[in-house]
Write a protein that holds these residues in place. Structure first.
Motif, PDB file in Angstrom:
ATOM      1  N   HIS A 195       0.813  -1.209   0.000  1.00  0.00           N
ATOM      2  CA  HIS A 195       0.000   0.000   0.000  1.00  0.00           C
ATOM      3  C   HIS A 195       0.856   1.272   0.000  1.00  0.00           C
ATOM      4  O   HIS A 195       0.596   2.199  -0.746  1.00  0.00           O
ATOM      5  CB  HIS A 195      -0.943  -0.004   1.205  1.00  0.00           C
ATOM      6  CG  HIS A 195      -1.863   1.164   1.253  1.00  0.00           C
ATOM      7  ND1 HIS A 195      -2.880   1.335   0.350  1.00  0.00           N
ATOM      8  CD2 HIS A 195      -1.908   2.233   2.083  1.00  0.00           C
ATOM      9  CE1 HIS A 195      -3.521   2.450   0.621  1.00  0.00           C
ATOM     10  NE2 HIS A 195      -2.953   3.010   1.664  1.00  0.00           N
ATOM     11  N   LYS A 196       1.895   1.305   0.840  1.00  0.00           N
ATOM     12  CA  LYS A 196       2.693   2.532   0.974  1.00  0.00           C
ATOM     13  C   LYS A 196       4.203   2.332   0.825  1.00  0.00           C
ATOM     14  O   LYS A 196       4.907   3.265   0.493  1.00  0.00           O
ATOM     15  CB  LYS A 196       2.433   3.189   2.330  1.00  0.00           C
ATOM     16  CG  LYS A 196       1.076   3.810   2.438  1.00  0.00           C
ATOM     17  CD  LYS A 196       0.994   4.676   3.669  1.00  0.00           C
ATOM     18  CE  LYS A 196      -0.281   5.483   3.616  1.00  0.00           C
ATOM     19  NZ  LYS A 196      -0.247   6.651   4.441  1.00  0.00           N
ATOM     20  N   GLY A 197       4.699   1.138   1.102  1.00  0.00           N
ATOM     21  CA  GLY A 197       6.141   0.912   1.061  1.00  0.00           C
ATOM     22  C   GLY A 197       6.583   0.308  -0.264  1.00  0.00           C
ATOM     23  O   GLY A 197       5.839   0.288  -1.239  1.00  0.00           O
ATOM     24  N   TRP A 198       7.804  -0.204  -0.294  1.00  0.00           N
ATOM     25  CA  TRP A 198       8.263  -0.911  -1.494  1.00  0.00           C
ATOM     26  C   TRP A 198       8.077  -2.403  -1.281  1.00  0.00           C
ATOM     27  O   TRP A 198       7.980  -2.878  -0.153  1.00  0.00           O
ATOM     28  CB  TRP A 198       9.697  -0.557  -1.867  1.00  0.00           C
ATOM     29  CG  TRP A 198      10.766  -0.982  -0.891  1.00  0.00           C
ATOM     30  CD1 TRP A 198      11.414  -0.186   0.015  1.00  0.00           C
ATOM     31  CD2 TRP A 198      11.338  -2.289  -0.728  1.00  0.00           C
ATOM     32  NE1 TRP A 198      12.333  -0.920   0.726  1.00  0.00           N
ATOM     33  CE2 TRP A 198      12.315  -2.226   0.279  1.00  0.00           C
ATOM     34  CE3 TRP A 198      11.126  -3.518  -1.348  1.00  0.00           C
ATOM     35  CZ2 TRP A 198      13.062  -3.315   0.696  1.00  0.00           C
ATOM     36  CZ3 TRP A 198      11.877  -4.621  -0.940  1.00  0.00           C
ATOM     37  CH2 TRP A 198      12.822  -4.509   0.071  1.00  0.00           C
ATOM     38  N   ILE A 199       8.054  -3.138  -2.401  1.00  0.00           N
ATOM     39  CA  ILE A 199       7.833  -4.582  -2.341  1.00  0.00           C
ATOM     40  C   ILE A 199       8.489  -5.261  -3.533  1.00  0.00           C
ATOM     41  O   ILE A 199       8.657  -4.648  -4.589  1.00  0.00           O
ATOM     42  CB  ILE A 199       6.314  -4.900  -2.275  1.00  0.00           C
ATOM     43  CG1 ILE A 199       6.079  -6.324  -1.765  1.00  0.00           C
ATOM     44  CG2 ILE A 199       5.637  -4.619  -3.605  1.00  0.00           C
ATOM     45  CD1 ILE A 199       4.661  -6.564  -1.280  1.00  0.00           C
TER      46      ILE A 199
END
Length: 163
Positions: A62-66
């Motif tokens: 949703h908001k971070g990196w992956i």
């Protein structure tokens, strides 16, 4: 067995790890760096951690990196994805059953979490596992459940053809 890494992507984007030709997807997952509030509270969610047909594992933060990871096997029978028929609200269990002639290998989920102030997810995935029976035949089925009743989740199963 081969492990394939997808690209590292930012918030809302999809990371896709694609199995090479001649192999079948048999598992997957993700690595992520989540976001936190200035006070140190968790302020993120993994909205997607699931297989796709065509030998792909996808992940979305949703908001971070992956970054998505796929486990690929050259000796496996063909695999395909079975999705749950509908989204269920948080606190309810979503089930994805493998069709006749296939066996459950693993599974995942796609979630639309509940959000609070500033777009911070107020939700979590409480279950992402083979379905518990609870007195009902849930063999060959993957289950997923999110927490907040205002969110929604879909289970998906990775199924391998019987040989």
């Amino acid at each position: 067995m081969t492990t394939v890494e997808g690209d590292t992507v930012g918030a809302g984007d999809y990371s896709r790890a694609v199995c090479p030709d001649g192999t079948q997807l048999v598992g997957g997952g993700y690595g992520a760096e989540s976001k936190y509030t200035d006070g140190g509270a968790y302020a993120d969610s993994v909205d997607l951690n699931a297989p796709l047909n065509g030998g792909v594992w996808r992940a979305q933060s949703h908001k971070g990196w992956i970054k998505a990871y796929a486990l690929c096997d050259s000796a496996s029978a063909p695999t395909r994805v079975a999705m749950s028929g509908k989204a269920v609200k948080g606190g309810e269990m979503s089930f994805a059953k493998c069709p006749d002639g296939t066996n459950l290998v693993t599974g995942g989920y796609e979630m639309v979490p509940s959000y609070g102030a500033g777009g911070i997810p107020h939700d979590s995935v409480d279950m992402n596992a083979p379905a518990p029976s609870h007195g009902v035949d849930r063999s060959n089925t993957w289950a997923a459940m999110s927490h907040n009743k205002d969110g929604h989740i879909w289970a998906c199963a990775l199924c391998r053809q019987n040989r």
